[in-house]
Design an enzyme around this catalytic site. Structure first.
Site, PDB file in Angstrom:
ATOM      1  N   GLU A 104       0.832  -1.215   0.000  1.00 41.49           N
ATOM      2  CA  GLU A 104       0.000   0.000   0.000  1.00 41.49           C
ATOM      3  C   GLU A 104       0.862   1.257   0.000  1.00 41.49           C
ATOM      4  O   GLU A 104       2.018   1.222   0.424  1.00 41.49           O
ATOM      5  CB  GLU A 104      -0.879   0.022   1.255  1.00 41.49           C
ATOM      6  CG  GLU A 104      -2.343  -0.304   1.017  1.00 41.49           C
ATOM      7  CD  GLU A 104      -3.132   0.790   0.313  1.00 41.49           C
ATOM      8  OE1 GLU A 104      -2.560   1.563  -0.486  1.00 41.49           O
ATOM      9  OE2 GLU A 104      -4.340   0.858   0.551  1.00 41.49           O
ATOM     10  N   ASP A 105       0.264   2.348  -0.451  1.00 36.69           N
ATOM     11  CA  ASP A 105       0.954   3.631  -0.366  1.00 36.69           C
ATOM     12  C   ASP A 105       0.787   4.261   1.007  1.00 36.69           C
ATOM     13  O   ASP A 105       1.733   4.768   1.589  1.00 36.69           O
ATOM     14  CB  ASP A 105       0.470   4.595  -1.476  1.00 36.69           C
ATOM     15  CG  ASP A 105      -1.051   4.756  -1.518  1.00 36.69           C
ATOM     16  OD1 ASP A 105      -1.767   4.107  -0.729  1.00 36.69           O
ATOM     17  OD2 ASP A 105      -1.527   5.556  -2.345  1.00 36.69           O
ATOM     18  N   ASP A 108      -4.728   5.223   6.242  1.00 34.56           N
ATOM     19  CA  ASP A 108      -5.280   6.361   6.976  1.00 34.56           C
ATOM     20  C   ASP A 108      -6.349   5.853   7.941  1.00 34.56           C
ATOM     21  O   ASP A 108      -6.029   5.446   9.053  1.00 34.56           O
ATOM     22  CB  ASP A 108      -5.824   7.378   5.963  1.00 34.56           C
ATOM     23  CG  ASP A 108      -6.315   8.658   6.596  1.00 34.56           C
ATOM     24  OD1 ASP A 108      -6.060   8.867   7.798  1.00 34.56           O
ATOM     25  OD2 ASP A 108      -6.958   9.466   5.901  1.00 34.56           O
ATOM     26  N   PHE A 157      -2.604  15.952   4.595  1.00 31.25           N
ATOM     27  CA  PHE A 157      -2.817  15.347   3.278  1.00 31.25           C
ATOM     28  C   PHE A 157      -1.534  15.457   2.463  1.00 31.25           C
ATOM     29  O   PHE A 157      -1.060  16.548   2.176  1.00 31.25           O
ATOM     30  CB  PHE A 157      -3.982  16.003   2.537  1.00 31.25           C
ATOM     31  CG  PHE A 157      -4.422  15.175   1.375  1.00 31.25           C
ATOM     32  CD1 PHE A 157      -5.266  14.095   1.556  1.00 31.25           C
ATOM     33  CD2 PHE A 157      -3.951  15.445   0.092  1.00 31.25           C
ATOM     34  CE1 PHE A 157      -5.642  13.292   0.483  1.00 31.25           C
ATOM     35  CE2 PHE A 157      -4.324  14.644  -0.980  1.00 31.25           C
ATOM     36  CZ  PHE A 157      -5.170  13.572  -0.779  1.00 31.25           C
ATOM     37  N   ARG A 170       1.301  12.182  -8.606  1.00 34.87           N
ATOM     38  CA  ARG A 170       1.813  10.817  -8.402  1.00 34.87           C
ATOM     39  C   ARG A 170       3.271  10.698  -8.838  1.00 34.87           C
ATOM     40  O   ARG A 170       4.029   9.895  -8.320  1.00 34.87           O
ATOM     41  CB  ARG A 170       0.994   9.796  -9.200  1.00 34.87           C
ATOM     42  CG  ARG A 170      -0.418   9.582  -8.702  1.00 34.87           C
ATOM     43  CD  ARG A 170      -0.995   8.316  -9.329  1.00 34.87           C
ATOM     44  NE  ARG A 170      -2.447   8.253  -9.252  1.00 34.87           N
ATOM     45  CZ  ARG A 170      -3.128   7.804  -8.207  1.00 34.87           C
ATOM     46  NH1 ARG A 170      -2.497   7.384  -7.134  1.00 34.87           N
ATOM     47  NH2 ARG A 170      -4.442   7.778  -8.226  1.00 34.87           N
TER      48      ARG A 170
HETATM   49  P1  IMP Z   1      -8.054   4.627   4.281  1.00 31.77           P
HETATM   50  O1  IMP Z   1      -9.137   3.699   3.824  1.00 31.77           O
HETATM   51  O2  IMP Z   1      -8.632   5.822   4.990  1.00 31.77           O
HETATM   52  O3  IMP Z   1      -7.011   3.944   5.112  1.00 31.77           O
HETATM   53  O4  IMP Z   1      -7.407   5.262   3.007  1.00 31.77           O
HETATM   54  C1  IMP Z   1      -6.443   4.636   2.284  1.00 31.77           C
HETATM   55  C2  IMP Z   1      -6.339   5.247   0.903  1.00 31.77           C
HETATM   56  O5  IMP Z   1      -6.730   6.618   0.898  1.00 31.77           O
HETATM   57  C3  IMP Z   1      -4.917   5.231   0.424  1.00 31.77           C
HETATM   58  O6  IMP Z   1      -4.627   4.042  -0.278  1.00 31.77           O
HETATM   59  C4  IMP Z   1      -4.864   6.473  -0.463  1.00 31.77           C
HETATM   60  O7  IMP Z   1      -5.271   6.144  -1.765  1.00 31.77           O
HETATM   61  C5  IMP Z   1      -5.858   7.414   0.154  1.00 31.77           C
HETATM   62  N1  IMP Z   1      -5.243   8.412   1.050  1.00 31.77           N
HETATM   63  C6  IMP Z   1      -5.315   8.477   2.404  1.00 31.77           C
HETATM   64  N2  IMP Z   1      -4.601   9.508   2.886  1.00 31.77           N
HETATM   65  C7  IMP Z   1      -4.051  10.116   1.806  1.00 31.77           C
HETATM   66  C8  IMP Z   1      -3.178  11.257   1.645  1.00 31.77           C
HETATM   67  O8  IMP Z   1      -2.730  11.929   2.603  1.00 31.77           O
HETATM   68  N3  IMP Z   1      -2.820  11.565   0.360  1.00 31.77           N
HETATM   69  C9  IMP Z   1      -3.246  10.863  -0.723  1.00 31.77           C
HETATM   70  N4  IMP Z   1      -4.043   9.790  -0.615  1.00 31.77           N
HETATM   71  C10 IMP Z   1      -4.457   9.422   0.639  1.00 31.77           C
HETATM   72 MG    MG Z   2      -4.471   3.796  -2.250  1.00 29.64          MG
END
Ligand code: IMP
Ligand code: MG
Length: 184
Positions: A104-105, A108, A157, A170
């Site tokens: 994963e990148d 959050d 963010f 990206r």
């Molecule tokens: P989660 O479901 O809230 O854990 O979100 C995960 C996904 O949200 C990641 O794989 C990203 O694609 C996106 N995301 C969450 N935070 C950021 C951020 O700070 N910048 C860009 N994408 C984010």
């Molecule tokens: Mg993602």
């Protein structure tokens, strides 16, 4: 990235050099973690954010791996969550009794990865782990934990090194904070 785009960045949080070093360590962790496993493990990259991280990590891993990908949508092109996660593209490998490592990148809230891992679990893998370039633990709404994280960051963010805002940034080679005034 066009010059006008870079003016939208508030601060560079993690430099390309720091990322390169962290990826070497991450690959060592992978080789060490799976050293007793015979045969290839399956790397599942979560597109599109995983691309630079996975691409670079891949060439540093010494053990055998199989590559597969998923597209799981939860952001709909914006930083704001607008729906529950949806599997847009699923893996093509047969992963029954295989060891899975998700790439994963960023984690959050933890909702996207938890949903994804629950779905993949139905295919009866031998094990599932997750490695993420970034982690925002303060954003978590569940008790999900990654098995390995390169960098923990504050609740800001960020964009770059695969991470986007409305599909932009990206291709930026570092991780930077996007100025709040450009986020809608
Ligand atoms: P989660 O479901 O809230 O854990 O979100 C995960 C996904 O949200 C990641 O794989 C990203 O694609 C996106 N995301 C969450 N935070 C950021 C951020 O700070 N910048 C860009 N994408 C984010
Ligand atoms: Mg993602």
């Amino acid at each position: 990235m066009e010059a006008s785009q870079s003016t939208k960045l508030e601060e560079i949080l993690i430099t390309n050099e720091q990322i390169n070093k962290a990826i070497i360590k991450a690959a060592e962790w992978i080789d060490e973690t799976y050293k007793k496993i015979e045969g290839p493990i399956v790397l599942i990259g979560l597109l599109k954010g995983c691309i630079p991280f996975l691409g670079q990590l891949l060439t540093k891993i010494k053990r055998d791996v199989i590559l597969d990908f998923m597209v799981v949508s939860s952001f709909k092109g914006s930083h704001k969550r607008k729906s529950d996660p949806v599997i847009v593209t699923d893996i093509i490998s047969n992963i029954e009794n295989m060891h899975i490592l998700f790439i994963e990148d960023i984690i959050d809230s933890g909702l996207t990865i938890q949903y994804t891992m629950n779905k993949v679990f139905e295919k009866n893998p031998a094990s599932m782990k997750l490695i993420s370039l970034l982690d925002k633990p303060s954003g978590r709404v569940n008790n999900f934990n990654a098995d390995y994280v390169c960098f923990e960051i504050e609740d800001k963010f960020v964009v770059g090194f695969g991470l986007d805002y409305k599909e932009m940034f990206r291709n930026y080679d570092s991780v930077a904070v996007l100025s709040k005034k450009y986020i809608d």
